[in-house]
Design a protein around this motif. Structure first.
Motif, PDB file in Angstrom:
ATOM      1  N   GLN A 123      60.940  -3.435  66.953  1.00 55.17           N
ATOM      2  CA  GLN A 123      60.071  -2.655  67.837  1.00 55.17           C
ATOM      3  C   GLN A 123      59.928  -1.217  67.338  1.00 55.17           C
ATOM      4  OE1 GLN A 123      58.191  -3.818  70.116  1.00 55.17           O
ATOM      5  NE2 GLN A 123      57.415  -1.884  70.971  1.00 55.17           N
ATOM      6  N   SER A 127      56.563   0.613  66.307  1.00 55.01           N
ATOM      7  CA  SER A 127      56.133   1.899  66.873  1.00 55.01           C
ATOM      8  C   SER A 127      55.714   2.867  65.777  1.00 55.01           C
ATOM      9  CB  SER A 127      57.270   2.529  67.689  1.00 55.01           C
ATOM     10  OG  SER A 127      57.540   1.743  68.814  1.00 55.01           O
ATOM     11  N   ARG A 181      44.760  -4.100  65.291  1.00 52.95           N
ATOM     12  CA  ARG A 181      45.330  -5.446  65.112  1.00 52.95           C
ATOM     13  C   ARG A 181      45.403  -5.786  63.629  1.00 52.95           C
ATOM     14  NH1 ARG A 181      43.927 -10.019  69.393  1.00 52.95           N
ATOM     15  NH2 ARG A 181      45.610 -10.885  68.169  1.00 52.95           N
TER      16      ARG A 181
ATOM     17  N   ASP B   6      44.558 -12.498  74.086  1.00 51.07           N
ATOM     18  CA  ASP B   6      45.282 -12.073  72.904  1.00 51.07           C
ATOM     19  C   ASP B   6      45.223 -10.559  72.756  1.00 51.07           C
ATOM     20  OD1 ASP B   6      46.866 -13.225  71.057  1.00 51.07           O
ATOM     21  OD2 ASP B   6      45.331 -13.350  69.498  1.00 51.07           O
ATOM     22  N   ASN B   7      44.015 -10.015  72.937  1.00 53.25           N
ATOM     23  CA  ASN B   7      43.835  -8.563  72.850  1.00 53.25           C
ATOM     24  C   ASN B   7      44.640  -7.861  73.939  1.00 53.25           C
ATOM     25  OD1 ASN B   7      42.211  -8.468  70.622  1.00 53.25           O
ATOM     26  ND2 ASN B   7      40.286  -8.389  71.763  1.00 53.25           N
ATOM     27  N   PHE B  10      48.177  -7.724  73.045  1.00 55.45           N
ATOM     28  CA  PHE B  10      48.376  -6.728  71.986  1.00 55.45           C
ATOM     29  C   PHE B  10      48.375  -5.313  72.572  1.00 55.45           C
ATOM     30  CE2 PHE B  10      46.343  -3.711  69.060  1.00 55.45           C
ATOM     31  CZ  PHE B  10      47.281  -3.696  68.041  1.00 55.45           C
ATOM     32  N   VAL B  11      47.405  -5.061  73.433  1.00 61.07           N
ATOM     33  CA  VAL B  11      47.307  -3.725  74.047  1.00 61.07           C
ATOM     34  C   VAL B  11      48.546  -3.432  74.882  1.00 61.07           C
ATOM     35  CG1 VAL B  11      46.028  -2.338  75.746  1.00 61.07           C
ATOM     36  CG2 VAL B  11      44.791  -3.617  73.999  1.00 61.07           C
ATOM     37  N   ARG B  13      51.521  -4.530  74.346  1.00 55.06           N
ATOM     38  CA  ARG B  13      52.611  -4.237  73.413  1.00 55.06           C
ATOM     39  C   ARG B  13      52.484  -2.802  72.878  1.00 55.06           C
ATOM     40  NH1 ARG B  13      53.950  -6.766  67.581  1.00 55.06           N
ATOM     41  NH2 ARG B  13      56.124  -6.121  67.491  1.00 55.06           N
ATOM     42  N   VAL B  14      51.259  -2.412  72.602  1.00 55.66           N
ATOM     43  CA  VAL B  14      51.011  -1.044  72.128  1.00 55.66           C
ATOM     44  C   VAL B  14      51.418  -0.039  73.205  1.00 55.66           C
ATOM     45  CG1 VAL B  14      49.185   0.627  71.594  1.00 55.66           C
ATOM     46  CG2 VAL B  14      49.180  -1.614  70.494  1.00 55.66           C
ATOM     47  N   ARG B  15      51.021  -0.333  74.431  1.00 58.20           N
ATOM     48  CA  ARG B  15      51.333   0.563  75.548  1.00 58.20           C
ATOM     49  C   ARG B  15      52.852   0.749  75.669  1.00 58.20           C
ATOM     50  NH1 ARG B  15      48.820  -2.237  79.683  1.00 58.20           N
ATOM     51  NH2 ARG B  15      46.793  -1.449  78.998  1.00 58.20           N
ATOM     52  N   THR B  16      53.562  -0.362  75.588  1.00 58.17           N
ATOM     53  CA  THR B  16      55.024  -0.307  75.687  1.00 58.17           C
ATOM     54  C   THR B  16      55.604   0.533  74.557  1.00 58.17           C
ATOM     55  OG1 THR B  16      54.999  -2.510  76.648  1.00 58.17           O
ATOM     56  CG2 THR B  16      57.108  -1.729  75.787  1.00 58.17           C
ATOM     57  N   ALA B  17      55.084   0.323  73.354  1.00 53.48           N
ATOM     58  CA  ALA B  17      55.596   1.075  72.199  1.00 53.48           C
ATOM     59  C   ALA B  17      55.324   2.566  72.367  1.00 53.48           C
ATOM     60  CB  ALA B  17      54.946   0.559  70.923  1.00 53.48           C
ATOM     61  N   LEU B  18      54.153   2.903  72.859  1.00 52.32           N
ATOM     62  CA  LEU B  18      53.827   4.320  73.061  1.00 52.32           C
ATOM     63  C   LEU B  18      54.723   4.931  74.129  1.00 52.32           C
ATOM     64  CD1 LEU B  18      49.914   4.157  72.907  1.00 52.32           C
ATOM     65  CD2 LEU B  18      51.399   5.377  71.301  1.00 52.32           C
TER      66      LEU B  18
END
Lengths: 189, 129
Positions: A123, A127, A181, B6-7, B10-11, B13-18
């Motif tokens: 993760q 990031s 993506r 799917d998108n 993905f979004v 996951r991005v939100r969580t990472a940010l």
């Protein structure tokens, strides 16, 4: 002795409300500005300018209006920063330095992110790759994506914040998701 | 799973990472706090002098009920005169977009002022070349 109308406490509450609002948005605003500029100091200046502009011009508005207004000001400041960078690049070009030497302003910024050691959590690697991917996006795609996906603004709010049409927001957002993506494919779970 | 789902995944996951990288170093956090403090003070000071004396900021600030009532009555009289007088019409509130143009004008003016200079420079270079 007459009844004291303590209007001062209303002003104090208003200050507290504004302080609370700014405290709630400042971190993300800074991250968004830093992703756009690649510079911590420039990002701090942009956020400070946006905070001051909101407070001076709209401090007396209903707190519910502050969010969209703040993001619109922030986006405006980021665009101003970009324009100034473009002018500087043109001037450097006239003064003899080639575009290749100047490059993209974002490329000129030292990358202070550390690369995680082997075996670091997936993760974390995701990031870091995400941040690089976001920085590589065109400004409008980057900001449309962050406002929609991270800040949680809807299409109409994002359009108002960025000063573009809702159709453009959808296009920029969709392209950003597609590009991200593609860039992050190797980090797929 | 559809492309849309799917998108969305993905979004998310991005939100969580940010969100996970939301922490700031102490110096940056301090500078943001200071900037916030300046903004809050600016919001307070934007009130005109008469409003400051009316609203006050200290513990003893405030008006007696009689004085406040008198001021309210005077204010109502002024509004009534303005509305009644045919030469005066209430000014419509500026649109948010108009206000924002004013807000952005500071930087834009700087930018365009510089731009004039750079265009002049370029013209001279063209003539010289």
């Amino acid at each position: 002795m007459g009844e004291v109308l303590n209007v001062g406490s209303d002003a104090s509450r208003s200050s507290e409300t504004l302080n609370g609002f700014l405290a709630g948005v400042e971190r993300r605003a800074f991250r968004m500005a830093r992703l756009a500029t690649g510079s911590r100091d420039d990002a701090l200046d942009i956020v400070q300018d946006a905070m001051l502009a909101l407070a001076r011009r709209y401090g007396d508005r209903a707190p519910a209006e502050w969010g969209p207004l703040f993001h619109r000001i922030l986006q405006s400041r980021i665009r101003d920063w970009y324009r100034r960078q473009q002018v500087r690049r043109r001037v450097f070009g006239w003064l003899g330095a080639s575009d290749d030497e100047q490059g993209d302003p974002l490329d000129a910024v030292a990358d202070d992110r550390s690369v995680g050691p082997a075996g670091e959590h997936a993760q974390t690697r995701f990031s870091e790759a995400l941040e690089r991917a976001l920085r590589s996006l065109p400004l409008r795609q980057q900001q449309a994506f962050l406002l929609r996906a991270w800040e949680g603004l809807d299409v109409a709010e994002t359009a108002r914040a960025m000063g573009i049409t809702q159709g453009s927001v959808k296009t920029h957002y969709s392209r950003a998701v597609h590009a991200l993506r593609g860039k992050l494919e190797e980090h797929a779970p | 799973m559809s492309v849309g789902d799917d998108n969305e995944a993905f979004v998310e996951r991005v939100r969580t990472a940010l969100d996970e990288r939301d922490a700031l170093d102490a110096q940056t956090a301090a500078r943001l706090r200071a900037a916030r403090g300046r903004a809050v003070r600016a919001a307070r000071s934007r009130r005109p002098g008469w409003a400051k004396s009316l609203l006050g900021t200290g513990p003893g600030a405030g008006l007696t009920g009689a004085a406040a009532g008198g001021l309210a009555l005077a204010g109502a009289a002024v509004v009534a005169v303005l509305l009644w007088h045919p030469g005066h019409r209430p000014v419509p509130p500026a649109t948010a977009a108009g206000d924002l143009e004013l807000i952005t004008s500071k930087n834009s003016l700087e930018f365009y002022r510089d731009l004039d200079f750079y265009e002049w420079l370029q013209e001279n270079q063209n003539r010289a070349g």
